[in-house]
Enzyme design. Structure first.
Site, mmCIF file in Angstrom:
data_model
loop_
_atom_site.group_PDB
_atom_site.id
_atom_site.type_symbol
_atom_site.label_atom_id
_atom_site.label_comp_id
_atom_site.label_asym_id
_atom_site.label_seq_id
_atom_site.Cartn_x
_atom_site.Cartn_y
_atom_site.Cartn_z
ATOM 1 N N HIS A 16 1.411 -4.551 9.946
ATOM 2 C CA HIS A 16 0.440 -5.330 9.158
ATOM 3 C C HIS A 16 -0.030 -6.550 9.967
ATOM 4 O O HIS A 16 -1.220 -6.856 9.998
ATOM 5 C CB HIS A 16 1.067 -5.857 7.862
ATOM 6 C CG HIS A 16 1.499 -4.810 6.881
ATOM 7 N ND1 HIS A 16 2.749 -4.794 6.315
ATOM 8 C CD2 HIS A 16 0.832 -3.747 6.353
ATOM 9 C CE1 HIS A 16 2.834 -3.780 5.465
ATOM 10 N NE2 HIS A 16 1.700 -3.117 5.480
ATOM 11 N N LYS A 40 5.244 -0.356 -10.452
ATOM 12 C CA LYS A 40 6.392 -0.303 -9.550
ATOM 13 C C LYS A 40 6.919 -1.711 -9.318
ATOM 14 O O LYS A 40 6.152 -2.620 -9.010
ATOM 15 C CB LYS A 40 5.919 0.282 -8.206
ATOM 16 C CG LYS A 40 6.836 1.347 -7.678
ATOM 17 C CD LYS A 40 6.240 2.139 -6.525
ATOM 18 C CE LYS A 40 5.781 1.328 -5.340
ATOM 19 N NZ LYS A 40 5.156 2.122 -4.298
ATOM 20 N N ARG A 89 -2.668 4.823 10.851
ATOM 21 C CA ARG A 89 -1.553 5.063 11.777
ATOM 22 C C ARG A 89 -1.578 6.465 12.343
ATOM 23 O O ARG A 89 -1.231 6.686 13.491
ATOM 24 C CB ARG A 89 -0.217 4.870 11.031
ATOM 25 C CG ARG A 89 0.108 3.430 10.780
ATOM 26 C CD ARG A 89 1.183 3.288 9.747
ATOM 27 N NE ARG A 89 0.656 3.607 8.431
ATOM 28 C CZ ARG A 89 1.251 3.306 7.294
ATOM 29 N NH1 ARG A 89 2.424 2.721 7.324
ATOM 30 N NH2 ARG A 89 0.702 3.613 6.147
ATOM 31 N N SER A 129 6.342 -0.135 5.506
ATOM 32 C CA SER A 129 7.237 -0.934 4.651
ATOM 33 C C SER A 129 8.335 -0.052 4.061
ATOM 34 O O SER A 129 9.491 -0.475 3.962
ATOM 35 C CB SER A 129 6.453 -1.595 3.522
ATOM 36 O OG SER A 129 5.499 -2.478 4.041
HETATM 37 P P1 ADP Z 1 -0.437 0.331 0.476
HETATM 38 O O1 ADP Z 1 0.828 0.368 -0.322
HETATM 39 O O2 ADP Z 1 -1.672 -0.053 -0.269
HETATM 40 O O3 ADP Z 1 -0.624 1.515 1.413
HETATM 41 P P2 ADP Z 1 0.606 -1.121 2.681
HETATM 42 O O4 ADP Z 1 1.090 -2.515 2.594
HETATM 43 O O5 ADP Z 1 1.603 -0.060 2.938
HETATM 44 O O6 ADP Z 1 -0.232 -0.897 1.375
HETATM 45 O O7 ADP Z 1 -0.508 -0.999 3.798
HETATM 46 C C1 ADP Z 1 -1.712 -1.711 3.751
HETATM 47 C C2 ADP Z 1 -2.620 -1.221 4.859
HETATM 48 O O8 ADP Z 1 -1.998 -1.459 6.112
HETATM 49 C C3 ADP Z 1 -2.938 0.268 4.835
HETATM 50 O O9 ADP Z 1 -4.268 0.453 5.273
HETATM 51 C C4 ADP Z 1 -1.979 0.852 5.846
HETATM 52 O O10 ADP Z 1 -2.501 2.030 6.418
HETATM 53 C C5 ADP Z 1 -1.954 -0.274 6.862
HETATM 54 N N1 ADP Z 1 -0.727 -0.269 7.668
HETATM 55 C C6 ADP Z 1 0.548 -0.223 7.227
HETATM 56 N N2 ADP Z 1 1.422 -0.201 8.257
HETATM 57 C C7 ADP Z 1 0.669 -0.236 9.391
HETATM 58 C C8 ADP Z 1 0.970 -0.198 10.798
HETATM 59 N N3 ADP Z 1 2.225 -0.085 11.224
HETATM 60 N N4 ADP Z 1 -0.048 -0.270 11.666
HETATM 61 C C9 ADP Z 1 -1.325 -0.336 11.206
HETATM 62 N N5 ADP Z 1 -1.683 -0.334 9.915
HETATM 63 C C10 ADP Z 1 -0.707 -0.285 9.012
#
Ligand code: ADP
Length: 161
Positions: A16, A40, A89, A129
């Site tokens: 992120h 959730k 990703r 995450s």
């Molecule tokens: P959500 O639960 O809405 O998917 P996340 O917090 O998991 O939210 O992710 C938010 C955004 O960040 C999404 O577009 C996800 O693809 C992107 N993202 C998550 N991890 C990574 C990473 N390691 N590298 C690049 N983008 C990421």
């Protein structure tokens, strides 16, 4: 251009952060929007997520952290957002992200809300995450995948569980 980067950030990872840093360098303003998920509970509370994000992003003067509930399009329109930023990703992210991007555009006024994708940096492209939570719960090493303070707080959550 003012963009929004929405997500759960439960917890924030180096993946992120990489997207936020890169967006901050390219766009005038970046709103990191933490989704309030009523379905959730999550590992960290909304306040804890916001606090970690604000601390980590303190030095980025064009980045601000907000929480939002309800439809992303409504929040984006109320905040005069020009585009949504999402990270990709792998091909597996693409299908879901494509649907979301189309839906958000459809729901927006005059089909005006675009989604812009940044491809994950290879060094963090395998971080999520959910993987962080699982590794920490099983006592594995998350050093280098999340900021140090986030790692400490994540381990603490699972202590004594
Ligand atoms: P959500 O639960 O809405 O998917 P996340 O917090 O998991 O939210 O992710 C938010 C955004 O960040 C999404 O577009 C996800 O693809 C992107 N993202 C998550 N991890 C990574 C990473 N390691 N590298 C690049 N983008 C990421």
């Amino acid at each position: 251009m003012k963009v929004i980067y929405p997500g759960s950030f439960d917890p924030i990872t180096n993946g992120h952060l990489d997207i936020i840093e890169r967006a901050s360098a390219k766009f005038d303003e970046v709103v990191v929007a933490v989704l309030v998920n009523t379905q959730k509970k999550g590992l960290f509370s909304m306040d804890e997520r916001i606090e970690m994000l604000e601390e980590l992003l303190y030095d980025y003067s064009n980045v601000k952290v907000e929480k939002f509930s309800g439809l992303l399009v409504d929040f984006a329109q109320a905040n005069e957002i020009d585009a949504i930023i999402r990270g990709l990703r792998a091909v597996s992210d693409y299908e879901n992200e494509l649907q979301l991007a189309h839906l958000n555009r459809f729901l927006s006024k005059d089909d005006n809300l675009e989604t812009l994708f940044l491809t994950a940096s290879p060094k963090v492209s395998f971080v999520s995450s959910s993987a962080i939570r699982e590794i920490a719960q099983l006592g594995g090493d998350i050093t280098g995948l999340v900021p140090e303070k986030v790692a400490k707080k994540t381990y603490k959550k699972y202590q004594g569980r």
